[in-house]
Every structure is written in C-alpha cells, then in structure tokens.
Design a protein around this motif. Structure first.
Motif, PDB file in Angstrom:
ATOM      1  N   ARG A 289      -2.192  27.011 -14.623  1.00 36.47           N
ATOM      2  CA  ARG A 289      -2.987  26.871 -15.834  1.00 36.47           C
ATOM      3  C   ARG A 289      -2.215  26.155 -16.949  1.00 36.47           C
ATOM      4  N   GLY A 290      -0.964  26.484 -17.118  1.00 40.95           N
ATOM      5  CA  GLY A 290      -0.179  25.829 -18.161  1.00 40.95           C
ATOM      6  C   GLY A 290      -0.042  24.338 -17.936  1.00 40.95           C
ATOM      7  N   THR A 291       0.156  23.931 -16.687  1.00 41.21           N
ATOM      8  CA  THR A 291       0.258  22.508 -16.364  1.00 41.21           C
ATOM      9  C   THR A 291      -1.040  21.784 -16.699  1.00 41.21           C
ATOM     10  N   GLY A 296      -2.456  17.968 -18.599  1.00 39.44           N
ATOM     11  CA  GLY A 296      -3.768  17.392 -18.361  1.00 39.44           C
ATOM     12  C   GLY A 296      -4.604  17.263 -19.615  1.00 39.44           C
ATOM     13  N   GLY A 297      -4.939  18.380 -20.255  1.00 33.99           N
ATOM     14  CA  GLY A 297      -5.856  18.349 -21.383  1.00 33.99           C
ATOM     15  C   GLY A 297      -5.325  17.634 -22.600  1.00 33.99           C
ATOM     16  N   VAL A 298      -4.229  18.151 -23.171  1.00 35.66           N
ATOM     17  CA  VAL A 298      -3.675  17.565 -24.391  1.00 35.66           C
ATOM     18  C   VAL A 298      -3.094  16.177 -24.115  1.00 35.66           C
ATOM     19  N   GLY A 299      -2.336  16.058 -23.023  1.00 32.57           N
ATOM     20  CA  GLY A 299      -1.702  14.775 -22.704  1.00 32.57           C
ATOM     21  C   GLY A 299      -2.710  13.663 -22.462  1.00 32.57           C
ATOM     22  N   LEU A 399     -10.642  24.971 -22.602  1.00 25.40           N
ATOM     23  CA  LEU A 399     -11.411  25.769 -21.647  1.00 25.40           C
ATOM     24  C   LEU A 399     -10.519  26.422 -20.600  1.00 25.40           C
ATOM     25  N   VAL A 400      -9.461  25.729 -20.192  1.00 19.34           N
ATOM     26  CA  VAL A 400      -8.559  26.280 -19.186  1.00 19.34           C
ATOM     27  C   VAL A 400      -7.924  27.581 -19.664  1.00 19.34           C
ATOM     28  N   TYR A 401      -7.696  27.697 -20.954  1.00 13.70           N
ATOM     29  CA  TYR A 401      -7.091  28.914 -21.500  1.00 13.70           C
ATOM     30  C   TYR A 401      -7.923  30.153 -21.164  1.00 13.70           C
ATOM     31  N   PHE A 402      -9.238  29.971 -21.043  1.00 15.01           N
ATOM     32  CA  PHE A 402     -10.128  31.107 -20.821  1.00 15.01           C
ATOM     33  C   PHE A 402     -10.392  31.377 -19.340  1.00 15.01           C
ATOM     34  N   ILE A 403      -9.775  30.613 -18.452  1.00 11.08           N
ATOM     35  CA  ILE A 403      -9.912  30.882 -17.018  1.00 11.08           C
ATOM     36  C   ILE A 403      -9.047  32.081 -16.661  1.00 11.08           C
ATOM     37  N   SER A 424       4.328  31.278 -19.202  1.00  9.51           N
ATOM     38  CA  SER A 424       3.713  32.600 -19.159  1.00  9.51           C
ATOM     39  C   SER A 424       2.743  32.802 -20.309  1.00  9.51           C
ATOM     40  N   PHE A 425       2.944  32.097 -21.437  1.00 14.72           N
ATOM     41  CA  PHE A 425       2.045  32.274 -22.569  1.00 14.72           C
ATOM     42  C   PHE A 425       0.672  31.715 -22.272  1.00 14.72           C
TER      43      PHE A 425
END
Length: 428
Positions: A289-291, A296-299, A399-403, A424-425
């Motif tokens: 998820r962090g990757t 992916g998202g921000v980059g 959106l990935v944060y909420f998966i 981990s965050f």
C-alpha cells in the motif's frame, strides 16, 4: 481436500512459458500503438472519431477484463487464455482484410472494438493464474514480472519492432508482422508444466459465475475491492489517453519530429519495464500500500504535469530534460505494480473474483483515458487534459489509504514491520 484450501507454493519462475508468451503477445498487440491513430486519420477518419474508436475498444476491454477473473474460477485459466487468443485473431483479420481497405469508419469501429475483448482474457488470465498459484511471499515479484513482460511488449518492444518493420513492410504490412507475434505468444501462453495449473480452483460444477446479488454482497462485505478497481482504472488511464493526442501535440503543436515522439514513448515504457521489477520486489519487503500511495499516486500526479510542461519548454533545447520527464513518468507508474499482489489478498477464498475487480479497473482505464481526451480536450486543451490526469493520480493515492488488508496478511505485515524502510504508517 479441494485445491481452494491448499496454500499456493509455486515460484514465479515455474510459469516461464506464460511470461514469454505474454511478452510476445503484447509485442504484437503494441506494434500499432505509435502509429495507429495517425494511420486512421490518413484513412479519412477525424481525430475526434479516432478517440471514439479507442473509447469503444476500451469499453470492450473493460467488460473482458471483468470477466477474466470469474471465468478463470469457472472454466480454468487455460481456457480463458485460449478464448483471448481467438477474440484477438478473428476480429483483427476482419479489421485488416475488410474494414481498413473499405475506409469505412463504422467497420473499423466494429472490428477494432470487438478485438478489445481479446487481450484482457489472455493477459489477465495469466495474471489470475499467477496470483492463485504463486506463494504469497513472492506475489509482488510475480506481479512485477507480469507487468515487466506486459509493458515490455505494449508498447516498448512493440514500437521498436514497428520502427524496424515500417520502413520495410509499410504500415499495413506491419499489422501482419504483429499478427505473427500474437500467434506465437498465444501458443506459448497455453503451455503449462503442471497439468492441474490453470484449472478451476474447485470442480467446475461447484464454481458458478457470480449473480448480481452475490456481487452486491461481496462489495458490501469487502468495499476495498471497489477501491482497488478505481485505483487500477486511474493507474493506466493517462497511458491510454496520451497515445490518442500526444503525437499531434508533439508534431503539430510543438514542432517536434515523429522520431522524437516515438523515442519519448519508448522511454516512458523502457523506464516502466525496469521499475516494474524493482518496485514489485521492493514492495514485498516494505509495503504494497505504501508503494502504491507515494510512488504511484503522488509521484504519477507530479510526473503527468511534467509530461506536458517539459516538452513545451525544453523539447527543442534539452533532450535530457525531454526524455528525463518521460523516464520519470514510467518510474512512477511502476509504483502501482503491488495492486496485483494486494487485490487477491482482499478475498483469499475467491482470488479469481477478486482479480475480476482489479482487471475490470484495468479494462476501464483503456476507455477512461481516451474518454477524458474526448471530453476535455475540445475546451481545456492538452494542458487541461494533463491536469485532469494529475488530479486523478493524486486521488488514487488517497483512496489506497482506505484499503483495508484482511487477517491473512497480519503475520506477513508483522514480519515486515521491523524493516527500517517499512511504510508502516501507510498500513491499516
């Protein structure tokens, strides 16, 4: 004991024929990417109608991508892969032998649109096979290898093949060169070392295609599946959109050459190829998820803006800046690779169904990208289209944060938590 209860224990390298077959198939599918849009315009179609053709093609791909996972559960991956070959080959023959020579826009729309059902069944049939059979500790690597082969063929090596074939065989003849690559790749993809590999997870009589009511229940119980679908649709939307309008932007608006555009496109996907492997393996060690969120998202949001701004300001004076922006875009897109590892973990008892949600998102990206061009370019221009893509990328990271990951990954997450570079965050 059914195979559903067995723990996947195969290595990604047990499926070398599938990886090579996928590579060849996608080379054939990607040969046309760099010149198909201008080719159709020269055959009497408008740029606007070409965007519609690409959108219809994408809608067909979305339907096919959705069906790929659940059909693998019902009939087995090998049969789904074979169906994908047929649905690519037959419409392509009609496209080349009937539609193109007639210069009929509606025949081209019909035959090329139907061909959109083909490649998702083969490609995502292979991907479903991998995530179902490969051990979870190597699922990120397996996904990285899959996307390495996928993007290596479409369009990186596909455009390389086109650059050699076009001067020799011409545009029409190059379509047939691509056809040969598809046949060879499809044949290799059907070779399975294990006679049980590619068969349904349960006896066919016990695996029914999901009814609408069942899908609603699955969505309510596992809303994260819908989020992975949306994120996956955003992931590739810009890639499918830029091939519609970027050739004209580079050549007609900026005054750059067709050769520069082709190298620019090749650079995007060459970078993506290498980084798919890197981020696929890295995400197994840190966080899926962090990757996805940060790379992916921000980059990709930042990279898509640079993709418009850098060619406009440095295209004629700095090849390093021009192709560097392309390489950065390819790198950030690779940050989405762990989606293919994460999705089946959200529904471990029905991996094929879980992959259908992900694959549906991938299929939707094929029409979403051109549709954004179709809707926004007439009044917002190229810059406005790229801003829309950037906003969608950032939204996907949010959106990935909420998966939410299921209990299946608790032990693996705990084992990774001691690593110094663990995101981990970003986990829930």
């Amino acid at each position: 004991m059914t195979r559903l209860a067995q723990v996947p224990d195969k290595s990604p390298f047990d499926f070398s024929f599938q990886y090579i077959g996928l590579l060849l198939f996608m080379i054939g599918d990607g040969v046309e990417v760099g010149y198909l849009s201008p080719f159709l315009v020269r055959h009497g179609l408008t740029e606007h109608f070409v965007a519609l053709i690409f959108t219809v093609y994408g809608l067909a791909a979305a339907v096919s991508a959705w069906g790929s996972g659940v059909l693998c559960d019902r009939f087995g991956c090998r049969k789904v892969i074979f169906a994908g070959i047929l649905l690519w080959v037959v419409p392509q023959v009609l496209f080349l032998a009937v539609a193109v020579p007639s210069h009929s826009g509606w025949q081209i729309l019909l035959t090329y649109g139907v061909r959109g059902f083909g490649y998702p069944l083969l490609a995502y049939g292979i991907l479903t096979l991998l995530v179902r059979e490969v051990r979870i500790s190597q699922r990120g690597l397996a996904s990285g290898l899959f996307w390495f082969c996928f993007t290596c063929g479409l369009p990186t090596l596909g455009t390389v093949v086109a650059s050699f074939s076009l001067p020799v065989f011409g545009e029409y003849g190059t379509f047939w060169v691509a056809f040969v690559a598809v046949i060879l790749g499809g044949g290799l993809a059907l070779v399975l070392r294990d006679k049980e590999a590619g068969e349904g997870a349960l006896p066919h009589s016990q695996v029914a295609l999901p009814a609408p009511g069942e899908l609603v229940g699955v969505i309510r119980a596992h809303p994260s599946l819908v989020l992975t679908c949306i994120v996956r649709a955003i992931n590739s939307s810009a890639t499918h959109g830029i091939i519609v309008f970027m050739p004209f932007y580079f050549i007609s608006t900026l005054g750059l050459s067709n050769a520069q555009w082709m190298r620019f496109l090749e650079t995007i996907f060459a970078s993506n190829i290498v980084c798919n492997l890197f981020f696929g393996a890295l995400s197994d060690r840190v966080s899926w998820r962090g990757t996805i969120m940060w790379v992916g998202g921000v980059g990709s949001g930042l990279a898509s803006l640079l993709l418009y701004w850098v060619p406009a300001h440095f295209g004629h004076i700095s090849p390093i800046a021009l192709y560097g922006s392309a390489a950065f875009f390819g790198l950030t897109l690779a940050g989405y690779v762990p989606l293919s590892a994460l999705a089946p973990s959200l529904l471990p008892d029905r991996k094929g169904l879980a992959m259908s949600f992900l694959n549906f998102g991938a299929g939707c990206s094929v029409w979403l990208g051109p549709l954004i061009v179709y809707v926004f370019q007439p009044f917002a221009g190229v810059g406005g289209v790229m801003v829309v893509y950037a906003a969608l990328f950032v939204l996907s990271g949010l959106l990935v944060y909420f998966i939410k990951l299921p209990e299946e990954l608790d032990a693996a997450s705990a084992a990774r938590s001691h690593l110094p570079f663990s995101f981990s965050f970003a986990r829930r």
